[in-house]
Design a protein around this motif. Structure first.
Motif: not given
Length: 294
Positions: A45-74
């Motif tokens: 996972f560590l090498p992927e983090i920079p790319n994952i951060l670029l996918q975060q929306k301006n509202n703080g969510l990933w894919a505009n989904s709280t489920r996807a966001t919890y998966d990333v944050l956890s």
């Protein structure tokens, strides 16, 4: 991989099954990261983090989904990167976005990831807990399946219900009681008949599959994987029971040992790969000819 007994084999298992692990990031199955040993999670996972951060929306969510966001944050928390990213403001703030949201994933983010819950959040958590407990059957299960019971039990614990709570203990007991060493599959269950002894699954594999479609759509469940070998529901059950501290219970030890024995013999836990190995072995066996005495 997270058991005390077999954790030393985690790296070996990763190398042997690397092709499958390599699918985690392309498929964005980040929910799997939080259940792996930390060393392997970091490697993947560590090498992927920079790319994952670029996918975060301006509202703080990933894919505009709280489920996807919890998966990333956890996952970020599991690899010990969340605090550093937050303190260095390398992540967008999502507090305002989920502040007035009370779905399960939003509540878990507030409780387990951010560590910040309001009185409204606590009230909603208690309501959700009570709603789930009302659905629990007398035998401790939900919907009479291992898959559904694992789903609800995990949610109860994630929302803060203590491990000594009656609902948690009843559910855990139901899961351990599903160990069946004597059940035999129907004849049309194919070449792997008998391999799934000492697994954790209710006798109606059709019910397990229906529960998987309902509660685990991200696994893209296939009927044959839940009905013929039972490894999928057994693995889901074992993962949760291990996380809850039940590794030394006899049913858990037995199911864990049987799962490893299958993997050790066939170098896979995939029904199709195991079946192909069995078919190949049977083809190599000499045919026995019987001669009738005159």
């Amino acid at each position: 991989m997270i058991s005390e007994k077999y954790s030393a084999l985690a790296e070996q298992f990763y190398k042997a099954q690397k092709a499958d692990f390599d699918k985690i990031l392309p498929s964005k199955s980040y929910f799997l990261i939080r259940d792996l040993p930390v060393t392997l999670s970091c490697k993947i996972f560590l090498p992927e983090i920079p790319n994952i951060l670029l996918q975060q929306k301006n509202n703080g969510l990933w894919a505009n989904s709280t489920r996807a966001t919890y998966d990333v944050l956890s996952a970020l928390k599991h690899v010990n990167s969340l605090g550093n990213l937050a303190s260095n403001e390398k992540m967008k703030n999502l507090k305002d976005t989920i502040g007035s949201r009370y779905d399960y994933d939003s509540l878990v983010i507030k409780l387990k990831i951010l560590g910040q819950t309001s009185s409204s959040d606590i009230a909603e958590i208690n309501k959700l807990l009570e709603d789930m407990r009302k659905l629990q059957s007398e035998d401790g299960s939900w919907e009479d399946t291992v898959v559904a019971t694992v789903h609800y039990l995990e949610r109860l614990v994630n929302l803060g219900l203590p491990l000594d709570d009656g609902s948690v203990k009843k559910a855990a007991l139901f899961l351990t009681e599903q160990l069946d060493t004597n059940w035999r599959r129907l004849k049309n269950y194919g070449k792997t008949r008998g391999l799934g002894r000492n697994d954790l699954s209710v006798k109606s594999r059709a019910l397990e599959f229906e529960a998987a479609k309902k509660y685990k759509p991200e696994f893209d469940p296939a009927s044959i994987c839940f009905k013929r070998l039972g490894i999928m529901q057994t693995s889901l059950c074992l993962k949760l029971l291990l996380q809850l501290g039940y590794e030394h219970d006899e049913p858990v030890k037995s199911a864990l040992d049987n799962t490893y024995a299958i993997y050790k013999k066939y170098n896979s836990l995939c029904y199709f790969k195991i079946k192909n190995r069995l078919v190949a072995e049977q083809k190599k066996m000499p045919k026995v000819r019987y001669r009738l005495d005159p």
